[in-house]
Motif scaffolding. Sequence first.
Motif, PDB file in Angstrom:
ATOM      1  N   THR A   1     -19.037   6.057   7.883  1.00  0.00           N
ATOM      2  CA  THR A   1     -18.296   6.222   6.635  1.00  0.00           C
ATOM      3  C   THR A   1     -17.044   7.058   6.862  1.00  0.00           C
ATOM      4  N   ASP A   2     -17.162   8.127   7.638  1.00  0.00           N
ATOM      5  CA  ASP A   2     -16.000   8.962   7.950  1.00  0.00           C
ATOM      6  C   ASP A   2     -14.929   8.171   8.691  1.00  0.00           C
ATOM      7  N   GLU A   3     -15.338   7.376   9.659  1.00  0.00           N
ATOM      8  CA  GLU A   3     -14.382   6.571  10.421  1.00  0.00           C
ATOM      9  C   GLU A   3     -13.735   5.506   9.537  1.00  0.00           C
ATOM     10  N   MET A   4     -14.530   4.874   8.701  1.00  0.00           N
ATOM     11  CA  MET A   4     -13.998   3.856   7.815  1.00  0.00           C
ATOM     12  C   MET A   4     -13.084   4.466   6.753  1.00  0.00           C
ATOM     13  N   GLN A   5     -13.363   5.695   6.369  1.00  0.00           N
ATOM     14  CA  GLN A   5     -12.513   6.378   5.396  1.00  0.00           C
ATOM     15  C   GLN A   5     -11.094   6.533   5.945  1.00  0.00           C
ATOM     16  N   SER A   6     -10.978   6.864   7.223  1.00  0.00           N
ATOM     17  CA  SER A   6      -9.656   6.978   7.846  1.00  0.00           C
ATOM     18  C   SER A   6      -8.913   5.648   7.789  1.00  0.00           C
TER      19      SER A   6
ATOM     20  N   ALA B   1      -9.460   3.206   5.629  1.00  0.00           N
ATOM     21  CA  ALA B   1      -9.183   2.909   4.225  1.00  0.00           C
ATOM     22  C   ALA B   1      -7.977   3.697   3.728  1.00  0.00           C
ATOM     23  N   ARG B   2      -7.878   4.958   4.118  1.00  0.00           N
ATOM     24  CA  ARG B   2      -6.739   5.772   3.695  1.00  0.00           C
ATOM     25  C   ARG B   2      -5.424   5.181   4.189  1.00  0.00           C
ATOM     26  N   GLU B   3      -5.453   4.670   5.398  1.00  0.00           N
ATOM     27  CA  GLU B   3      -4.252   4.058   5.960  1.00  0.00           C
ATOM     28  C   GLU B   3      -3.919   2.734   5.263  1.00  0.00           C
ATOM     29  N   ILE B   4      -4.893   1.857   5.167  1.00  0.00           N
ATOM     30  CA  ILE B   4      -4.665   0.528   4.593  1.00  0.00           C
ATOM     31  C   ILE B   4      -4.292   0.609   3.115  1.00  0.00           C
ATOM     32  N   PHE B   5      -5.011   1.429   2.368  1.00  0.00           N
ATOM     33  CA  PHE B   5      -4.767   1.526   0.930  1.00  0.00           C
ATOM     34  C   PHE B   5      -3.685   2.551   0.582  1.00  0.00           C
ATOM     35  N   GLN B   6      -3.117   3.165   1.611  1.00  0.00           N
ATOM     36  CA  GLN B   6      -2.016   4.121   1.463  1.00  0.00           C
ATOM     37  C   GLN B   6      -2.345   5.227   0.466  1.00  0.00           C
ATOM     38  N   ASP B   7      -3.514   5.811   0.670  1.00  0.00           N
ATOM     39  CA  ASP B   7      -3.973   6.902  -0.196  1.00  0.00           C
ATOM     40  C   ASP B   7      -4.629   7.964   0.681  1.00  0.00           C
ATOM     41  N   PRO B   8      -3.877   9.026   1.037  1.00  0.00           N
ATOM     42  CA  PRO B   8      -4.408  10.040   1.950  1.00  0.00           C
ATOM     43  C   PRO B   8      -5.584  10.844   1.395  1.00  0.00           C
ATOM     44  N   ASP B   9      -5.827  10.746   0.098  1.00  0.00           N
ATOM     45  CA  ASP B   9      -6.910  11.508  -0.532  1.00  0.00           C
ATOM     46  C   ASP B   9      -8.134  10.652  -0.853  1.00  0.00           C
ATOM     47  N   LEU B  10      -8.095   9.385  -0.476  1.00  0.00           N
ATOM     48  CA  LEU B  10      -9.187   8.466  -0.788  1.00  0.00           C
ATOM     49  C   LEU B  10     -10.496   8.927  -0.151  1.00  0.00           C
ATOM     50  N   ILE B  11     -11.543   8.964  -0.942  1.00  0.00           N
ATOM     51  CA  ILE B  11     -12.879   9.321  -0.480  1.00  0.00           C
ATOM     52  C   ILE B  11     -13.766   8.089  -0.629  1.00  0.00           C
ATOM     53  N   LEU B  12     -14.348   7.641   0.482  1.00  0.00           N
ATOM     54  CA  LEU B  12     -15.244   6.483   0.422  1.00  0.00           C
ATOM     55  C   LEU B  12     -16.602   6.911  -0.114  1.00  0.00           C
TER      56      LEU B  12
END
Length: 80
Positions: A7-12, A14-25
């Motif tokens: 989840t932590d790795e995927m969060q990184s 997701a933050r890049e793809i969705f352009q949201d540095p604060d996104l929490i999965l």
Amino acid sequence: MNRETLTDEMQSLAREIFQDPDLILTDSLSSSDVESWTSLSFMQFLKSIEAKYGFQFRMTELFLFRNMGAVIDATLSHIA
């Protein structure tokens, strides 16, 4: 790999793809929760997961991805 690490790795990703540095999965996170989540950005996210972990989601799985919990579970099943 355990679910928390994945989840932590995927969060990184997701933050890049969705352009949201604060996104929490979270398991319940879905398109309605992320302003930049479009069909295209979600497919880019899935492709980045496939490239990072060296597998391809099955077409039947794609139809079941209603939230991030389903994506995380499917990814775990492929890399376990």
